[in-house]
Scaffold this active site. Structure first.
Site, PDB file in Angstrom:
ATOM      1  N   LYS A 158      94.815  42.207 -16.384  1.00  0.00           N
ATOM      2  CA  LYS A 158      96.233  41.816 -16.312  1.00  0.00           C
ATOM      3  C   LYS A 158      96.514  40.715 -17.322  1.00  0.00           C
ATOM      4  O   LYS A 158      95.664  39.855 -17.556  1.00  0.00           O
ATOM      5  CB  LYS A 158      96.570  41.225 -14.928  1.00  0.00           C
ATOM      6  CG  LYS A 158      96.466  42.157 -13.764  1.00  0.00           C
ATOM      7  CD  LYS A 158      96.886  41.408 -12.488  1.00  0.00           C
ATOM      8  CE  LYS A 158      96.774  42.319 -11.281  1.00  0.00           C
ATOM      9  NZ  LYS A 158      97.103  41.621 -10.025  1.00  0.00           N
ATOM     10  N   GLY A 164     105.206  41.573 -12.558  1.00  0.00           N
ATOM     11  CA  GLY A 164     105.982  42.805 -12.518  1.00  0.00           C
ATOM     12  C   GLY A 164     105.256  43.996 -13.106  1.00  0.00           C
ATOM     13  O   GLY A 164     105.865  44.998 -13.433  1.00  0.00           O
ATOM     14  N   GLY A 165     103.926  43.893 -13.235  1.00  0.00           N
ATOM     15  CA  GLY A 165     103.154  45.068 -13.624  1.00  0.00           C
ATOM     16  C   GLY A 165     103.029  45.268 -15.115  1.00  0.00           C
ATOM     17  O   GLY A 165     102.323  46.166 -15.570  1.00  0.00           O
ATOM     18  N   HIS A 208     102.058  46.025  -0.401  1.00  0.00           N
ATOM     19  CA  HIS A 208     102.650  44.746  -0.774  1.00  0.00           C
ATOM     20  C   HIS A 208     103.182  44.127   0.511  1.00  0.00           C
ATOM     21  O   HIS A 208     104.156  44.618   1.081  1.00  0.00           O
ATOM     22  CB  HIS A 208     103.784  44.985  -1.785  1.00  0.00           C
ATOM     23  CG  HIS A 208     104.605  43.757  -2.081  1.00  0.00           C
ATOM     24  ND1 HIS A 208     104.811  43.293  -3.346  1.00  0.00           N
ATOM     25  CD2 HIS A 208     105.270  42.902  -1.267  1.00  0.00           C
ATOM     26  CE1 HIS A 208     105.563  42.209  -3.297  1.00  0.00           C
ATOM     27  NE2 HIS A 208     105.856  41.950  -2.044  1.00  0.00           N
ATOM     28  N   HIS A 235     107.786  48.980  -9.786  1.00  0.00           N
ATOM     29  CA  HIS A 235     107.847  47.554  -9.450  1.00  0.00           C
ATOM     30  C   HIS A 235     109.231  47.095  -9.014  1.00  0.00           C
ATOM     31  O   HIS A 235     109.493  45.906  -8.921  1.00  0.00           O
ATOM     32  CB  HIS A 235     107.308  46.703 -10.602  1.00  0.00           C
ATOM     33  CG  HIS A 235     105.933  47.142 -11.038  1.00  0.00           C
ATOM     34  ND1 HIS A 235     104.835  46.986 -10.244  1.00  0.00           N
ATOM     35  CD2 HIS A 235     105.508  47.780 -12.152  1.00  0.00           C
ATOM     36  CE1 HIS A 235     103.776  47.497 -10.848  1.00  0.00           C
ATOM     37  NE2 HIS A 235     104.154  47.992 -12.006  1.00  0.00           N
ATOM     38  N   GLU A 275     103.367  36.287  -1.859  1.00  0.00           N
ATOM     39  CA  GLU A 275     103.089  37.722  -1.948  1.00  0.00           C
ATOM     40  C   GLU A 275     101.599  37.980  -1.858  1.00  0.00           C
ATOM     41  O   GLU A 275     100.810  37.350  -2.556  1.00  0.00           O
ATOM     42  CB  GLU A 275     103.552  38.274  -3.300  1.00  0.00           C
ATOM     43  CG  GLU A 275     105.030  38.416  -3.453  1.00  0.00           C
ATOM     44  CD  GLU A 275     105.381  39.109  -4.767  1.00  0.00           C
ATOM     45  OE1 GLU A 275     106.570  39.117  -5.090  1.00  0.00           O
ATOM     46  OE2 GLU A 275     104.490  39.620  -5.467  1.00  0.00           O
ATOM     47  N   ARG A 292     111.939  31.064  -4.379  1.00  0.00           N
ATOM     48  CA  ARG A 292     113.384  31.257  -4.206  1.00  0.00           C
ATOM     49  C   ARG A 292     113.622  32.016  -2.910  1.00  0.00           C
ATOM     50  O   ARG A 292     112.666  32.484  -2.276  1.00  0.00           O
ATOM     51  CB  ARG A 292     113.920  32.107  -5.364  1.00  0.00           C
ATOM     52  CG  ARG A 292     113.218  33.452  -5.423  1.00  0.00           C
ATOM     53  CD  ARG A 292     113.906  34.488  -6.268  1.00  0.00           C
ATOM     54  NE  ARG A 292     113.322  35.790  -6.041  1.00  0.00           N
ATOM     55  CZ  ARG A 292     112.250  36.278  -6.666  1.00  0.00           C
ATOM     56  NH1 ARG A 292     111.648  35.560  -7.592  1.00  0.00           N
ATOM     57  NH2 ARG A 292     111.794  37.475  -6.368  1.00  0.00           N
TER      58      ARG A 292
END
Ligand code: MV4
Length: 666
Positions: A158, A164-165, A208, A235, A275, A292
């Site tokens: 990654k 966001g992938g 997720h 995503h 997450e 947020r």
């Protein structure tokens, strides 16, 4: 508590924040771009300040303009919503410098979680579980290949700066590693200007699952349980629910503790989301923290009975968290669906245009709609094309799913392509129904989600014909009421016409299929014939283009929205679009479409769809007329220019009145 807050956002989330501010007696100031001058969030606010042109960079992302608007209007705090400036540490810093409270976490917490690789290092120290992997600074290809071998195949490379992938590479064997690493670094450098990468064991069918956390300025942190957001497409979340199916109290406690530890490690204050990526066996690993309020926060509100925006305001004003961990509990199950102006049959291409007809299902304690648009508003290409979030609650997941299907079936949108039928199929698909969730669900269920076009049911053809007949009847009745000679044969509505018999045909097309529906008049009802079958039909048109019909004793409720020659028939949870074929003009099939710029019947102008001066394509809706409780789009007869409108919204027009001055392109 604050007496005035400014909302540095637009759309449904701005409306959502205003709703809570109003309930708490707080004055809400909106900001808006020129494209949003008449937007719902502006209409709802107590005051509104224009902050620039449509482009977000010049308005909703302009820190100085927003701070100036807050100062001008006396706002003591700014709510950033989600997206735009919500996770921008410069913005949080600018608020502090101006002496305005930022309704969000401290600058340092935004910064700490902003870099994905730095966040992982911090979390490792705090004892939060991470996917086995390498997150260090060494980028040497040989070294990383050895690390991958140690981690075990398959691995995922990654981009450290990603999210966001973007820039991810799955590597299944040692032989593929070097090429994948080089290409991942190239993409990371091109996309983020930073070629650093990290390596993790690749989880095959992950879920997720995210935990909602809340901190206050005294250092207390609680979690408000989890949300399962596994149902995603590229995503983008599509469905979200709480609690996560299959979650045990033990695992919830473990994930909750990990999330609270993560928040405490960065001195978190306010609403945040941690997450996790979860394996089917229940093991879970930290992915990132969103600093947020999230789009999907309403599912948490539905199962906890709390208002998270109220909590945000209280915490930002220095109050302690309203409840302790022990006082929090889960009631029932909630599901959210994101309703978008996009076309599932064209790769989910965003669709823009006027919401000519927009009728959501009724809201209740168990059905909630968060939206930033109303009928007549426009979905523009400037911003996210979300129409609404539909959130439902039930005592069980099954009950919530059933409510969702019912509410989706009642949702009527005309004017833009939308994903409502796709969402219905998704909620109905066996994998979702059985809670067999993972991030690959939509791809795997492709055949169920994109069936070959279903045949238009007989009732849709009948509804189109009956609506046409009822409309003619209403026109004739109105004319008879006005006329000095109510017995004139011209006002009869039994199909009597000079030189015509009492039988006629109404012709409609649906896709490739054209059907002529035979009509005979039988007192106040009709006998309709379709596909060689005859039946009695009667009914009435109610406000909102709703048709209550009786076809041979079967009662059918449908909505029939007229837009030019199109008939949008909402029936059985689907929308069938039929085209009325005028036997005299042969309109609707390429040619014809003459005139149409005069009122076809007396009515009221309810929306001016095009703008004066606009260049439009043939068939583009220009103006919406409401007559006989139905809506009619007056459409461009050819490509050309809209010169002017002769009536304003709300004005009554008489039969035959010229509505639009239009110049066809030569
Ligand atoms: C993963 C993964 C499998 N294994 N990491 C995608 C977005 C980025 N934030 C992390 N993502 C993933 N990371 C490991 N080690 C699978 C995904 C992933 C995913 C994660 C969450 C939600 C949807 C997803 C869809 C595809 C892939």
């Amino acid at each position: 508590m604050f007496s005035t807050i400014l909302i540095a956002n637009r759309g449904e989330i701005a409306c959502r924040v205003i709703r809570t501010a109003r309930r708490l007696g707080i004055r809400a100031v909106a900001v808006y771009s020129e494209a949003d001058a008449n937007a719902r969030h502006v209409r709802m606010a107590d005051a509104a300040v224009c902050i620039g042109p449509a482009a977000a960079r010049e308005s909703y992302l302009d820190i100085e303009r927003i701070i100036a608007a807050a100062k001008e209007t006396g706002a003591q705090a700014i709510h950033p919503g989600y997206g735009f400036l919500s996770e921008n540490e410069d913005f949080a810093q600018a608020c502090a410098a101006a002496g305005i409270a930022f309704i969000g976490p401290p600058v340092a917490a935004i910064r700490a979680m902003g870099s994905k690789s730095a966040a992982k290092a911090l979390m490792e120290k705090a004892g939060v579980p991470l996917v086995p992997g390498y997150h260090g600074d060494n980028l040497d290809a040989m070294f990383l290949a050895n690390e991958a071998q140690r981690i075990g195949w398959p691995v995922l490379i990654k981009a450290s700066a990603g999210g966001g992938g973007k820039g991810m590479r799955i590597v299944r064997a040692a032989a593929e590693f070097a090429d994948a690493l080089a290409s991942c670094k190239r993409e990371a450098a091109a996309s983020f200007g930073d070629d650093r990468v990290l390596i993790e064991r690749y989880l095959q069918r992950p879920r997720h699952i995210e935990m909602q956390v809340f901190g206050d300025t005294s250092g207390n942190v609680v979690h408000l349980f989890e949300r399962d957001c596994s149902v995603q497409r590229r995503h983008q979340k599509v469905l979200e629910e709480a609690p996560a199916p299959g979650m045990t109290p033990e695992r919830r406690a473990a994930m909750g503790k990990a999330a609270v530890d993560a928040a405490k490690a960065v001195g978190y204050v306010g609403a945040g989301t941690v997450e996790f990526i979860a394996n089917q066996d229940g093991s879970f690993y930290f992915m990132e923290m969103n600093t947020r309020l999230q789009v999907e926060h309403p599912v948490t509100e539905m199962i906890t009975g709390l208002d998270l925006v109220e909590w945000q305001l209280r915490v930002a004003a220095g109050e302690p968290l309203p409840l302790t961990q022990e006082q929090l509990s889960i009631r029932g199950h909630a599901i959210e669906a994101r309703i978008y102006a996009e076309d599932p049959d064209r790769g989910f291409l965003p669709s823009t245009g006027r919401l000519v007809h927009l009728a959501p299902p009724a809201e209740s304690l168990d059905v909630r709609i968060d939206t930033g648009v109303e009928e007549g508003d426009e979905i523009t290409p400037h911003y996210d094309p979300m129409i609404a979030k539909l959130i439902v609650h039930g005592e069980s997941r099954e009950r919530a799913s059933a409510r969702m299907l019912q509410a989706l079936a009642q949702y009527r949108v005309v004017g833009v392509a939308n994903n409502i039928e796709f969402l219905s199929r998704l909620v109905a698909c066996p994998a979702f129904a059985q809670a067999d969730l993972d991030t690959g669900l939509i791809e795997r269920e492709h055949d169920f989600l994109f069936p070959a076009n279903a045949d238009t049911p007989r009732e849709a053809w009948l509804a189109a014909a009956l609506a046409e007949l009822l409309r003619e009847q209403a026109v004739a009745d109105a004319a008879a009421r006005r006329d000095s000679d109510p017995h004139s044969p011209w006002h009869r509505r039994d199909g009597w016409r000079m030189n015509l018999g009492v039988s006629r045909r109404l012709t409609f097309r649906s896709g490739e299929v054209t059907k002529a529906i035979g009509v005979s008049y039988v007192g106040d009802a009709y006998e309709l014939e379709v596909d060689g079958q005859s039946m009695f039909a009667s009914g009435e048109m109610l406000p909102g283009s709703q048709l209550r019909a009786d076809f041979g004793g079967n009662r059918v409720a449908a909505t029939v929205v007229v837009a030019g020659e199109k008939r949008h028939i909402f029936l059985f949870g689907c929308c069938f679009v039929l085209t009325a074929m005028d036997p005299l003009h042969h309109a609707g099939e390429g040619g014809g479409a003459e005139g149409g710029l005069t009122a076809p019947m007396p009515g009221k102008v309810i929306a001016l769809v095009a703008s004066p001066g606009a260049k439009v394509d043939k068939g583009a809706p220009l103006l919406i007329l409401e007559a006989m409780k139905m809506e009619h789009a007056i459409c461009a007869p050819a490509a050309g220019t809209v010169k002017s409108f002769h009536f304003a919204v709300g004005e009554q027009v008489s039969d035959g009145a010229e509505l639009v001055e239009f110049e066809a392109a030569s």
